[in-house]
Enzyme design. Structure first.
Site, PDB file in Angstrom:
ATOM      1  N   LEU A 154      39.394  22.750 -12.012  1.00 23.32           N
ATOM      2  CA  LEU A 154      38.976  23.205 -10.682  1.00 23.32           C
ATOM      3  C   LEU A 154      37.495  22.930 -10.486  1.00 23.32           C
ATOM      4  CD1 LEU A 154      40.655  26.744 -10.806  1.00 23.32           C
ATOM      5  CD2 LEU A 154      41.678  24.572 -10.073  1.00 23.32           C
ATOM      6  N   GLU A 156      34.148  23.629  -8.458  1.00 24.44           N
ATOM      7  CA  GLU A 156      33.620  24.636  -7.536  1.00 24.44           C
ATOM      8  C   GLU A 156      33.426  23.974  -6.174  1.00 24.44           C
ATOM      9  OE1 GLU A 156      30.456  27.231  -8.867  1.00 24.44           O
ATOM     10  OE2 GLU A 156      31.052  26.889 -10.939  1.00 24.44           O
ATOM     11  N   LYS A 223      40.504  18.897 -21.958  1.00 27.04           N
ATOM     12  CA  LYS A 223      39.522  19.507 -21.042  1.00 27.04           C
ATOM     13  C   LYS A 223      38.094  19.067 -21.392  1.00 27.04           C
ATOM     14  CE  LYS A 223      37.420  21.821 -18.050  1.00 27.04           C
ATOM     15  NZ  LYS A 223      37.442  23.131 -17.515  1.00 27.04           N
ATOM     16  N   ASN A 227      35.703  16.530 -19.011  1.00 28.47           N
ATOM     17  CA  ASN A 227      34.391  16.900 -18.456  1.00 28.47           C
ATOM     18  C   ASN A 227      33.275  16.030 -19.038  1.00 28.47           C
ATOM     19  OD1 ASN A 227      35.328  18.772 -16.698  1.00 28.47           O
ATOM     20  ND2 ASN A 227      34.341  20.541 -17.621  1.00 28.47           N
ATOM     21  N   PHE A 268      32.172   9.786  -9.192  1.00 28.97           N
ATOM     22  CA  PHE A 268      31.194  10.211 -10.201  1.00 28.97           C
ATOM     23  C   PHE A 268      30.245   9.113 -10.646  1.00 28.97           C
ATOM     24  CE2 PHE A 268      31.698  14.657 -11.548  1.00 28.97           C
ATOM     25  CZ  PHE A 268      32.581  15.021 -10.541  1.00 28.97           C
ATOM     26  N   GLY A 272      21.115  10.228  -9.230  1.00 23.73           N
ATOM     27  CA  GLY A 272      20.195  11.205  -8.652  1.00 23.73           C
ATOM     28  C   GLY A 272      19.647  12.139  -9.697  1.00 23.73           C
ATOM     29  N   CYS A 279      29.626  24.093 -15.925  1.00 21.39           N
ATOM     30  CA  CYS A 279      30.694  23.437 -16.697  1.00 21.39           C
ATOM     31  C   CYS A 279      30.196  22.202 -17.443  1.00 21.39           C
ATOM     32  CB  CYS A 279      31.846  23.084 -15.770  1.00 21.39           C
ATOM     33  SG  CYS A 279      32.487  24.538 -14.939  1.00 21.39           S
ATOM     34  N   LYS A 339      25.771  22.038  -6.472  1.00 26.09           N
ATOM     35  CA  LYS A 339      26.574  21.095  -5.693  1.00 26.09           C
ATOM     36  C   LYS A 339      26.908  21.767  -4.364  1.00 26.09           C
ATOM     37  CE  LYS A 339      30.933  20.617  -6.682  1.00 26.09           C
ATOM     38  NZ  LYS A 339      32.233  20.434  -7.315  1.00 26.09           N
ATOM     39  N   ARG A 346      23.799  28.368 -11.236  1.00 27.24           N
ATOM     40  CA  ARG A 346      23.676  28.331 -12.699  1.00 27.24           C
ATOM     41  C   ARG A 346      23.462  26.873 -13.171  1.00 27.24           C
ATOM     42  NH1 ARG A 346      28.984  31.386 -14.431  1.00 27.24           N
ATOM     43  NH2 ARG A 346      29.742  30.100 -12.727  1.00 27.24           N
TER      44      ARG A 346
HETATM   45  C1  UGA Z   1      33.579  20.265 -13.221  1.00 27.10           C
HETATM   46  C2  UGA Z   1      34.742  19.262 -13.250  1.00 27.10           C
HETATM   47  O1  UGA Z   1      34.532  18.262 -12.254  1.00 27.10           O
HETATM   48  C3  UGA Z   1      36.076  19.984 -13.002  1.00 27.10           C
HETATM   49  O2  UGA Z   1      37.145  19.054 -13.117  1.00 27.10           O
HETATM   50  C4  UGA Z   1      36.226  21.089 -14.049  1.00 27.10           C
HETATM   51  O3  UGA Z   1      37.428  21.811 -13.874  1.00 27.10           O
HETATM   52  C5  UGA Z   1      35.059  22.047 -13.924  1.00 27.10           C
HETATM   53  O4  UGA Z   1      33.832  21.322 -14.149  1.00 27.10           O
HETATM   54  C6  UGA Z   1      35.219  23.118 -14.988  1.00 27.10           C
HETATM   55  O5  UGA Z   1      35.111  22.809 -16.169  1.00 27.10           O
HETATM   56  O6  UGA Z   1      35.559  24.266 -14.642  1.00 27.10           O
HETATM   57  P1  UGA Z   1      32.162  21.432 -11.294  1.00 27.10           P
HETATM   58  O7  UGA Z   1      31.262  21.912 -12.374  1.00 27.10           O
HETATM   59  O8  UGA Z   1      32.611  22.395 -10.261  1.00 27.10           O
HETATM   60  O9  UGA Z   1      33.495  20.775 -11.902  1.00 27.10           O
HETATM   61  O10 UGA Z   1      31.378  20.277 -10.499  1.00 27.10           O
HETATM   62  P2  UGA Z   1      31.415  18.691 -10.429  1.00 27.10           P
HETATM   63  O11 UGA Z   1      32.019  18.289  -9.156  1.00 27.10           O
HETATM   64  O12 UGA Z   1      31.999  18.114 -11.671  1.00 27.10           O
HETATM   65  O13 UGA Z   1      29.852  18.351 -10.370  1.00 27.10           O
HETATM   66  C7  UGA Z   1      29.008  18.673 -11.473  1.00 27.10           C
HETATM   67  C8  UGA Z   1      27.611  18.188 -11.247  1.00 27.10           C
HETATM   68  O14 UGA Z   1      27.555  16.770 -11.275  1.00 27.10           O
HETATM   69  C9  UGA Z   1      26.962  18.584  -9.917  1.00 27.10           C
HETATM   70  O15 UGA Z   1      25.655  19.017 -10.168  1.00 27.10           O
HETATM   71  C10 UGA Z   1      26.959  17.309  -9.099  1.00 27.10           C
HETATM   72  O16 UGA Z   1      25.898  17.257  -8.178  1.00 27.10           O
HETATM   73  C11 UGA Z   1      26.791  16.268 -10.190  1.00 27.10           C
HETATM   74  N1  UGA Z   1      27.312  14.929  -9.827  1.00 27.10           N
HETATM   75  C12 UGA Z   1      28.625  14.758  -9.547  1.00 27.10           C
HETATM   76  C13 UGA Z   1      26.446  13.835  -9.820  1.00 27.10           C
HETATM   77  O17 UGA Z   1      25.239  13.962 -10.100  1.00 27.10           O
HETATM   78  N2  UGA Z   1      26.955  12.592  -9.523  1.00 27.10           N
HETATM   79  C14 UGA Z   1      28.271  12.410  -9.233  1.00 27.10           C
HETATM   80  O18 UGA Z   1      28.663  11.243  -8.986  1.00 27.10           O
HETATM   81  C15 UGA Z   1      29.121  13.510  -9.241  1.00 27.10           C
END
Ligand code: UGA
Length: 476
Positions: A154, A156, A223, A227, A268, A272, A279, A339, A346
């Site tokens: 999931l 956030e 998992k 990640n 992904f 930046g 997570c 995000k 956090r």
């Molecule tokens: C992440 C995973 O994507 C989920 O699949 C997983 O279930 C979750 O952790 C968890 O372990 O519970 P999340 O932490 O909500 O989800 O956020 P992401 O969408 O993965 O983004 C994480 C960070 O990466 C953010 O700071 C976002 O800005 C950054 N990001 C994301 C980038 O810098 N570049 C990208 O291309 C994508």
């Protein structure tokens, strides 16, 4: 099915609300009594799209309830999902003490057989320890426990969508009976047969979903491996962005073409400020520790983390390039959460950015519709404004820290006229450099081609004259 959920963080709440929505009878508990009291009173402690409505509708329908009596909660369910936090220890290992406490609780309170399912993110082989602990803590009472792993995927901000429309559901089991129970719980999703609360006129991506059956160790590893792979893609894109800057190539062009290859995939690859949140950073760390403990070369994983940790330094190089002297400058921040669409700060890169700006003597103000409340509790000295335009008013620089679509839709022409100096440093590559330059902004992103008139360091007023300053405040 009668389900108990232990742990009411975002994973527990989304899981509980969605299970209830699928028709199960769900009881949720948490060791934080205040949190449970608020939930009982109908107040939701986190911002997550759709969650409020799901919780209230299912509480009203009496399929979902909250209790601070953990023993009662354990006895109520046949299947117990553990959704407690596994925060990072100083060593980088996951702190499994909450899992251990829950094992003790379940073993002492259960009076009938239970299927205990790990949903918390844990290192491989935790399931084996959990099974052992349940056996030890139950003492002489002969209650039978089965253990399974059901990692969550999931994100956030889109957690309800991810729960109801997953790419896959992974269950690590040891016997056919456990597989059947978990299949039954998820049947409406697996068969695409439920009334979707998000898409009342029909889901666009309604489809059958695969239940991936594995061993418990594999499920746990899936998992962490997933990640860490996502984190690796981000760090990879960030290295490419750095290279783009050196050879005057464009990161958007490069990652777009790379992503067209289905073996690579477009997601992904946004360069930046790097990954934050509760997570990816902690899961990469825990995965490194697992590899090290097992004697497996963790060099690749360590590099993901190292690249990510340097992103804020690189961001500050751009801040220095644009602002020259930070002291006394009015700096506006757009986005504080790690995000978009969440109030979670956090391990957000914004925390480190703000610490440094304050240390350098900047006057900082910020806007983030969801996260301002939580942020103000940590940085009361930062003025939070009610709109991005208020943040821009009179600012010497605007820093974009969250990739919120809201910021790409702003009236940047209006903002240009409001700022003391039209300087934008985009930590999320959210804005189009050419359009920003066309409006007149001095714009910095990551890995963008050299379009802006980026000045080489020089005396303050000469540099400012170069980039079209309309208002210069002299130091008092
Ligand atoms: C992440 C995973 O994507 C989920 O699949 C997983 O279930 C979750 O952790 C968890 O372990 O519970 P999340 O932490 O909500 O989800 O956020 P992401 O969408 O993965 O983004 C994480 C960070 O990466 C953010 O700071 C976002 O800005 C950054 N990001 C994301 C980038 O810098 N570049 C990208 O291309 C994508």
């Amino acid at each position: 099915m009668r389900i108990t959920l232990i742990g009411c963080g975002y994973v527990g709440l989304v899981t509980g609300a969605c299970f209830a929505e699928l028709g199960h009878e769900v009881v949720c508990t948490d060791s934080d009594r205040e949190r449970i009291a608020k939930l009982k009173a109908g107040s939701v402690p986190i911002y997550e799209p759709y969650l409020d409505n799901l919780l209230s509708a299912n509480c009203r329908a009496r399929r979902l309830s909250f209790t601070d009596d953990a023993g009662e909660a354990v006895r109520a369910g046949d299947i117990i999902f553990i959704c407690v936090g596994t925060p990072p220890l100083e060593t980088g290992d996951a702190d499994l003490s909450a899992i251990d406490s829950v094992a003790r609780l379940i073993a002492l309170e259960a009076q009938t057989p239970k299927l205990v399912v790990e949903k918390s993110t844990v290192p491989a082989q935790t399931g084996q320890q959990l099974k052992r602990a349940l056996g030890l803590y139950r003492g002489g009472n002969g209650v039978q426990f089965r253990v399974a792993s059901n990692p969550e995927f999931l994100r956030e901000g889109t957690a309800v969508q991810d729960f109801l429309h997953p790419d896959r559901i992974v269950v690590g089991v040891e016997d056919q009976g456990t597989e059947s129970v978990l299949r039954e719980i998820y049947r409406p999703i697996l068969e695409g047969k439920f009334r979707c609360p998000m898409h009342t006129t029909g889901c666009l991506d309604a489809r059958s979903v695969e239940l991936v059956i594995t061993t418990i160790n594999s499920a746990e590893l899936i998992k962490h491996a997933s990640n860490s792979f996502l984190a690796m893609k981000i760090s990879y894109a960030n290295v490419i962005a750095d290279l783009c800057e050196k050879v005057d190539a464009d990161i958007h062009e490069v990652t777009r073409a790379m992503g067209m290859d289905p073996r690579i995939g477009a997601a992904f690859l946004n360069a930046g400020l790097g990954f934050g949140g509760y997570c990816l950073p902690k899961d990469v760390q825990a995965f490194i520790r697992l590899a090290e403990r097992c004697g497996v070369d963790a060099g690749l994983l360590r590099e993901i983390e190292r690249v990510n940790k340097r992103r804020v330094d690189q961001f500050f190089e751009k801040v220095g390039q644009g602002l020259w002297v930070v002291k006394g400058k009015r700096v506006g921040l757009l986005g504080l959460a790690f995000k978009p669409n969440t109030d979670d700060i956090r391990f957000a890169p914004s925390l480190e950015v703000v610490r440094r700006l304050i240390a350098d003597g900047a006057q900082v103000c910020a806007y983030d519709e969801q996260a301002m409340g939580k942020f103000s509790a940590v940085f009361p000295e930062v003025v939070c404004q009610q709109s991005p335009y208020e943040v821009a008013d009179g600012a010497d620089a605007l820093l974009v820290l969250t990739e919120s679509p809201e910021f790409s839709q702003l009236d940047w022409g209006r903002i240009y006229k409001m700022m003391a100096r039209p300087l934008v440093i985009d930590g999320r590559n959210l804005l189009d450099p050419a359009s920003m330059n066309e409006i007149g902004f001095e714009y910095y992103g990551f890995g963008c081609r050299r379009q802006s008139s980026a000045p080489t360091p020089m005396p303050a007023y000469a540099a400012e004259a170069d980039v079209g300053v309309r208002q210069v405040s002299l130091p008092s």
